[in-house]
Structure formats: structure tokens, C-alpha cells
Design a protein around this motif. Structure first.
Motif, PDB file in Angstrom:
ATOM      1  N   LEU A 113      41.642  35.793  42.349  1.00 56.86           N
ATOM      2  CA  LEU A 113      41.043  34.758  41.490  1.00 56.86           C
ATOM      3  C   LEU A 113      40.202  33.778  42.314  1.00 56.86           C
ATOM      4  N   ALA A 114      40.693  33.407  43.479  1.00 54.63           N
ATOM      5  CA  ALA A 114      40.001  32.408  44.291  1.00 54.63           C
ATOM      6  C   ALA A 114      38.829  32.978  45.088  1.00 54.63           C
ATOM      7  N   GLU A 115      38.964  34.205  45.565  1.00 52.99           N
ATOM      8  CA  GLU A 115      37.980  34.743  46.506  1.00 52.99           C
ATOM      9  C   GLU A 115      37.154  35.899  45.975  1.00 52.99           C
ATOM     10  N   GLY A 116      37.605  36.510  44.885  1.00 54.35           N
ATOM     11  CA  GLY A 116      36.947  37.717  44.395  1.00 54.35           C
ATOM     12  C   GLY A 116      35.622  37.475  43.715  1.00 54.35           C
ATOM     13  N   ARG A 117      34.772  38.473  43.802  1.00 57.37           N
ATOM     14  CA  ARG A 117      33.509  38.501  43.064  1.00 57.37           C
ATOM     15  C   ARG A 117      33.809  39.001  41.648  1.00 57.37           C
ATOM     16  N   HIS A 118      32.818  38.942  40.790  1.00 52.59           N
ATOM     17  CA  HIS A 118      32.988  39.420  39.411  1.00 52.59           C
ATOM     18  C   HIS A 118      33.572  40.841  39.398  1.00 52.59           C
ATOM     19  N   GLU A 119      33.001  41.731  40.188  1.00 52.11           N
ATOM     20  CA  GLU A 119      33.449  43.125  40.217  1.00 52.11           C
ATOM     21  C   GLU A 119      34.902  43.234  40.678  1.00 52.11           C
ATOM     22  N   ASP A 120      35.305  42.384  41.605  1.00 48.25           N
ATOM     23  CA  ASP A 120      36.685  42.400  42.079  1.00 48.25           C
ATOM     24  C   ASP A 120      37.639  41.974  40.971  1.00 48.25           C
ATOM     25  N   LEU A 121      37.257  40.960  40.233  1.00 49.32           N
ATOM     26  CA  LEU A 121      38.110  40.484  39.142  1.00 49.32           C
ATOM     27  C   LEU A 121      38.347  41.594  38.130  1.00 49.32           C
ATOM     28  N   VAL A 122      37.294  42.279  37.697  1.00 51.33           N
ATOM     29  CA  VAL A 122      37.459  43.294  36.651  1.00 51.33           C
ATOM     30  C   VAL A 122      38.125  44.563  37.171  1.00 51.33           C
ATOM     31  N   ASN A 123      37.974  44.865  38.441  1.00 55.80           N
ATOM     32  CA  ASN A 123      38.539  46.099  38.987  1.00 55.80           C
ATOM     33  C   ASN A 123      39.937  45.936  39.593  1.00 55.80           C
ATOM     34  N   ARG A 158      31.651  33.997  38.079  1.00 57.66           N
ATOM     35  CA  ARG A 158      32.358  35.247  38.370  1.00 57.66           C
ATOM     36  C   ARG A 158      33.160  35.785  37.186  1.00 57.66           C
ATOM     37  N   LEU A 159      33.284  35.006  36.134  1.00 55.40           N
ATOM     38  CA  LEU A 159      34.167  35.370  35.026  1.00 55.40           C
ATOM     39  C   LEU A 159      33.761  36.675  34.343  1.00 55.40           C
ATOM     40  N   PRO A 160      34.766  37.443  33.888  1.00 61.74           N
ATOM     41  CA  PRO A 160      34.445  38.602  33.052  1.00 61.74           C
ATOM     42  C   PRO A 160      34.053  38.119  31.657  1.00 61.74           C
ATOM     43  N   GLY A 161      33.434  38.982  30.874  1.00 62.29           N
ATOM     44  CA  GLY A 161      33.053  38.619  29.512  1.00 62.29           C
ATOM     45  C   GLY A 161      34.243  38.372  28.605  1.00 62.29           C
ATOM     46  N   SER A 162      35.346  39.049  28.888  1.00 60.51           N
ATOM     47  CA  SER A 162      36.582  38.869  28.134  1.00 60.51           C
ATOM     48  C   SER A 162      37.736  39.333  29.013  1.00 60.51           C
ATOM     49  N   LEU A 163      38.940  38.955  28.642  1.00 63.81           N
ATOM     50  CA  LEU A 163      40.108  39.404  29.404  1.00 63.81           C
ATOM     51  C   LEU A 163      40.296  40.916  29.281  1.00 63.81           C
ATOM     52  N   GLU A 164      39.804  41.505  28.207  1.00 60.10           N
ATOM     53  CA  GLU A 164      39.911  42.950  28.034  1.00 60.10           C
ATOM     54  C   GLU A 164      39.144  43.714  29.119  1.00 60.10           C
ATOM     55  N   LYS A 165      38.203  43.057  29.758  1.00 54.03           N
ATOM     56  CA  LYS A 165      37.442  43.690  30.846  1.00 54.03           C
ATOM     57  C   LYS A 165      38.276  43.857  32.115  1.00 54.03           C
ATOM     58  N   LEU A 166      39.406  43.170  32.204  1.00 51.34           N
ATOM     59  CA  LEU A 166      40.265  43.250  33.395  1.00 51.34           C
ATOM     60  C   LEU A 166      41.036  44.561  33.350  1.00 51.34           C
ATOM     61  N   ALA A 167      40.533  45.556  34.068  1.00 49.98           N
ATOM     62  CA  ALA A 167      41.059  46.913  33.981  1.00 49.98           C
ATOM     63  C   ALA A 167      41.736  47.358  35.273  1.00 49.98           C
ATOM     64  N   GLY A 168      42.240  46.411  36.043  1.00 53.22           N
ATOM     65  CA  GLY A 168      42.899  46.751  37.294  1.00 53.22           C
ATOM     66  C   GLY A 168      44.241  47.416  37.075  1.00 53.22           C
ATOM     67  N   PRO A 169      44.813  47.934  38.157  1.00 59.41           N
ATOM     68  CA  PRO A 169      46.096  48.638  38.065  1.00 59.41           C
ATOM     69  C   PRO A 169      47.243  47.698  37.693  1.00 59.41           C
ATOM     70  N   ALA A 170      48.273  48.267  37.096  1.00 66.42           N
ATOM     71  CA  ALA A 170      49.475  47.513  36.737  1.00 66.42           C
ATOM     72  C   ALA A 170      50.631  47.815  37.680  1.00 66.42           C
ATOM     73  N   HIS A 171      50.532  48.906  38.443  1.00 61.99           N
ATOM     74  CA  HIS A 171      51.597  49.314  39.364  1.00 61.99           C
ATOM     75  C   HIS A 171      50.982  49.876  40.635  1.00 61.99           C
ATOM     76  N   GLY A 172      51.805  49.977  41.654  1.00 60.89           N
ATOM     77  CA  GLY A 172      51.379  50.589  42.899  1.00 60.89           C
ATOM     78  C   GLY A 172      50.860  49.583  43.906  1.00 60.89           C
ATOM     79  N   VAL A 173      50.370  50.109  45.010  1.00 62.87           N
ATOM     80  CA  VAL A 173      49.859  49.277  46.096  1.00 62.87           C
ATOM     81  C   VAL A 173      48.349  49.164  45.977  1.00 62.87           C
ATOM     82  N   VAL A 174      47.867  47.939  46.066  1.00 62.09           N
ATOM     83  CA  VAL A 174      46.437  47.654  45.996  1.00 62.09           C
ATOM     84  C   VAL A 174      45.990  47.130  47.356  1.00 62.09           C
ATOM     85  N   HIS A 175      44.896  47.683  47.863  1.00 59.38           N
ATOM     86  CA  HIS A 175      44.306  47.240  49.130  1.00 59.38           C
ATOM     87  C   HIS A 175      43.060  46.425  48.809  1.00 59.38           C
ATOM     88  N   LEU A 176      43.085  45.160  49.172  1.00 54.76           N
ATOM     89  CA  LEU A 176      41.945  44.283  48.887  1.00 54.76           C
ATOM     90  C   LEU A 176      40.846  44.499  49.910  1.00 54.76           C
TER      91      LEU A 176
END
Length: 121
Positions: free
Chosen positions: A70-80, A24-42
Motif C-alpha cells: 500500500l505504501a510503496e507499490g505502483r498501481h500495477e503492484d496494488l492490483v496484482n 496509484r488507486l485501482p478503479g475499484s476494489l474488485e480490481k485487486l486480483a492478488g493471491p489469497a494464499h501462498g508465498v509472495v515475492h515483492l
């Protein structure tokens, strides 16, 4: 279905978990483009029971969301859903809250998680 190793024996639980997290890992940590603020709905496949909305501006909720993704997400979840800077800042504590195999896979793939620079963030 039981998978077998090249020696013909079934893989250990540790090998299965390691492969699951590594796939499930991204190619690099730079690929992690999720939000830094606000409410996130999983999505339900990530948070299949309990809390599904997390306010990233509340440190305890943010830590809980990262642990879940980290524990339950798919690759796409991790990066998004995960944010590189937040992950680096939280990792010194977060690493103690996630399963050992997950921690090992992430730290092996991304040495910057355990570098001096990331722990000073």
C-alpha cells in the motif's frame, strides 16, 4: 522540480502525499486480483530493503506485506499483489498501521472499507 498550486505557492507535504497515493488507486476494489494464499515475492521497487518474501497464510506476514505494498507499490503492484477479500478483512487493523494520508485516500475512494459489512469479515 517544485510543483506549484493554482495560487502560485508550493503544495504542502500533505497535498503531495495525497496526490501520490491517489494516483496509484485501482478503479475499484474488485480490481485487486492478488493471491489469497501462498508465498509472495515483492519486486525490489516495492520492498527495497528487508523482507521480500511473504507467506500470506501467516497473518502477521500478510499484514506486513499489505502495509508495504500500500505504501510503496505502483498501481500495477496494488492490483496484482493485493486481494480484495483479504484487504477488506484486514482493513480494520491495517488502517491503524498505514500513514494517515494513505488511509484517508483509500477510505475516501472506497467507502466499503469502513462499512459495517467489511468490519464483520
Amino acid at each position: 522540480m517544485v510543483m506549484f498550486t493554482p495560487t502560485g505557492s508550493a503544495p504542502s507535504a500533505a497535498e503531495v502525499l495525497h496526490a501520490r497515493y491517489a494516483s496509484r488507486l485501482p478503479g475499484s476494489l474488485e480490481k485487486l486480483a492478488g493471491p489469497a494464499h501462498g508465498v509472495v515475492h515483492l519486486p525490489p521497487h516495492v520492498a527495497w530493503s528487508g523482507l521480500r518474501a511473504y507467506d500470506l497464510d501467516r497473518p502477521r506476514l500478510r499484514m506486513g506485506m499489505y502495509r508495504t505494498v500500500l505504501a510503496e507499490g505502483r498501481h500495477e503492484d496494488l492490483v496484482n499483489l493485493l486481494n480484495r477479500d483479504l484487504l477488506l478483512a484486514q482493513w480494520p487493523v491495517l488502517r491503524t498501521l498505514v500513514p494517515r494520508h494513505l488511509r484517508q485516500v483509500w477510505e475516501d475512494a472506497f467507502p466499503e472499507l469502513t462499512s459495517e459489512d467489511s468490519t464483520a469479515a
